[in-house]
Design a protein around this motif. Structure first.
Motif, short mmCIF file in Angstrom:
data_model
loop_
_atom_site.label_atom_id
_atom_site.label_comp_id
_atom_site.label_asym_id
_atom_site.label_seq_id
_atom_site.Cartn_x
_atom_site.Cartn_y
_atom_site.Cartn_z
N SER A 100 78.36 32.51 24.81
CA SER A 100 77.42 32.88 26.14
C SER A 100 77.14 31.71 27.03
O SER A 100 76.25 31.92 27.82
N HIS A 101 77.96 30.72 27.13
CA HIS A 101 77.90 29.80 28.15
C HIS A 101 78.43 29.96 29.43
O HIS A 101 79.02 30.69 29.67
N HIS A 102 77.76 29.35 30.43
CA HIS A 102 77.91 29.34 31.63
C HIS A 102 78.04 28.12 32.47
O HIS A 102 78.30 27.00 31.76
N SER A 103 78.13 28.38 33.85
CA SER A 103 78.28 27.02 34.53
C SER A 103 77.35 25.99 34.24
O SER A 103 76.26 26.30 33.98
N TRP A 104 77.55 24.53 34.21
CA TRP A 104 76.60 23.61 33.83
C TRP A 104 75.64 23.53 35.18
O TRP A 104 74.37 23.51 35.13
N TRP A 105 76.27 23.88 36.30
CA TRP A 105 75.24 23.50 37.58
C TRP A 105 74.31 24.92 37.61
O TRP A 105 73.36 24.81 38.39
N LYS A 106 74.35 26.08 36.93
CA LYS A 106 73.50 27.11 36.66
C LYS A 106 71.85 26.40 36.22
O LYS A 106 71.02 26.88 36.89
N ASP A 107 71.92 25.68 35.26
CA ASP A 107 70.86 25.00 34.94
C ASP A 107 70.41 23.54 35.56
O ASP A 107 69.18 23.42 35.66
N ASN A 108 71.31 22.95 36.20
CA ASN A 108 71.18 21.50 36.47
C ASN A 108 71.76 21.25 37.84
O ASN A 108 72.11 20.28 38.17
N GLY A 109 71.55 22.33 38.62
CA GLY A 109 72.07 22.02 40.01
C GLY A 109 71.22 21.08 40.69
O GLY A 109 70.10 20.77 40.19
N PRO A 110 71.63 20.62 42.00
CA PRO A 110 70.78 19.71 42.63
C PRO A 110 69.41 20.28 43.14
O PRO A 110 69.43 21.45 43.80
N GLY A 111 68.36 19.74 42.64
CA GLY A 111 67.07 20.13 43.04
C GLY A 111 66.33 21.41 42.22
O GLY A 111 65.34 21.71 42.44
N CYS A 112 67.18 21.78 41.26
CA CYS A 112 66.69 22.93 40.26
C CYS A 112 65.54 22.20 39.43
O CYS A 112 65.71 21.15 39.01
N GLU A 113 64.58 23.29 39.28
CA GLU A 113 63.51 22.77 38.23
C GLU A 113 63.98 23.35 36.83
O GLU A 113 64.33 24.30 36.78
N ASN A 114 63.86 22.20 35.88
CA ASN A 114 64.40 22.53 34.64
C ASN A 114 62.91 22.88 34.03
O ASN A 114 62.23 22.37 33.79
N ARG A 115 63.09 24.22 33.41
CA ARG A 115 61.73 24.66 32.33
C ARG A 115 62.05 24.48 31.42
O ARG A 115 63.14 24.68 30.60
N ASP A 116 61.06 23.85 30.58
CA ASP A 116 61.10 23.66 28.93
C ASP A 116 61.12 24.83 28.15
O ASP A 116 61.32 24.76 26.86
N LEU A 117 60.35 25.88 28.63
CA LEU A 117 60.26 27.20 27.96
C LEU A 117 61.42 28.30 28.03
O LEU A 117 61.44 28.52 29.31
#
Length: 181
Positions: free
Chosen positions: A102-119
């Motif tokens: 069920s993986h997707h584009s790496w950029w979906k979670d790690n794009g420029p300026g994206c907030e990574n949520r730990d939860l």
């Protein structure tokens, strides 16, 4: 041949295409997108063969590169349509992971300026509808990054197609003049 000959331009374009394909391959590995990994792998091999053909004056390798470029352009148009949800395609489909994960584009979670949520629960819209929402605060949404990658590949490929056709014709003309001498 001069410094700005078609052969030198083709060598430059193949080198640029190789660098951008390796960059794209790395990010596809990070996102476990198996279909692009396989297609990029074949692309890298054919670009190396095209580069070898341009350096060593082997028009057959360049013709292989020309034929592959047609398929590569079609692939990148498919990628653009997929990520822009055109033609009945959806970026949420599992075409890119071959339905294995069920993986997707790496950029979906790690794009420029994206907030990574730990939860992980923070990414769900509601308990009733477990549809994922995109990460908030991105400077550029992931689908546009993927489309930009494909558009860059399209531009380089179309230039490479034209230049490689020219180089093959020049190689064939030079071969014909040496045969008649």
């Amino acid at each position: 041949m001069g410094c700005c000959s078609g052969r030198c331009v083709l060598i430059f374009l193949c080198t640029l295409q190789l660098i951008t394909a390796l960059e794209r391959q790395a990010f596809d590995f990070l996102g476990y997108q198996w279909t692009p990994i396989l297609v990029n792998f074949f692309h890298i091999i054919v670009v190396i063969l095209g580069l070898f053909g341009a350096i060593q004056y082997h028009p057959r390798y360049i013709i292989l590169y020309v034929a592959w470029t047609v398929l590569w352009v079609a692939w990148n148009i498919f990628i653009c349509c997929l990520y822009l949800d055109l033609g009945g395609l959806s970026k949420e489909s599992d075409y890119m992971s071959l339905g294995l994960t069920s993986h997707h584009s790496w950029w979906k979670d790690n794009g420029p300026g994206c907030e990574n949520r730990d939860l992980p629960a923070a990414k769900w819209q509601s308990d009733d509808s477990p549809a994922l929402i995109s990460t908030l605060g991105c400077v550029l949404e992931y689908q546009y990054i993927e489309v930009l990658h494909s558009a860059l590949q399209l531009l380089i490929s179309l230039l490479g197609f034209v230049i490689s056709c020219y180089v093959v014709s020049v190689f064939n003309e030079e071969e014909d003049t040496y045969l008649y001498k």
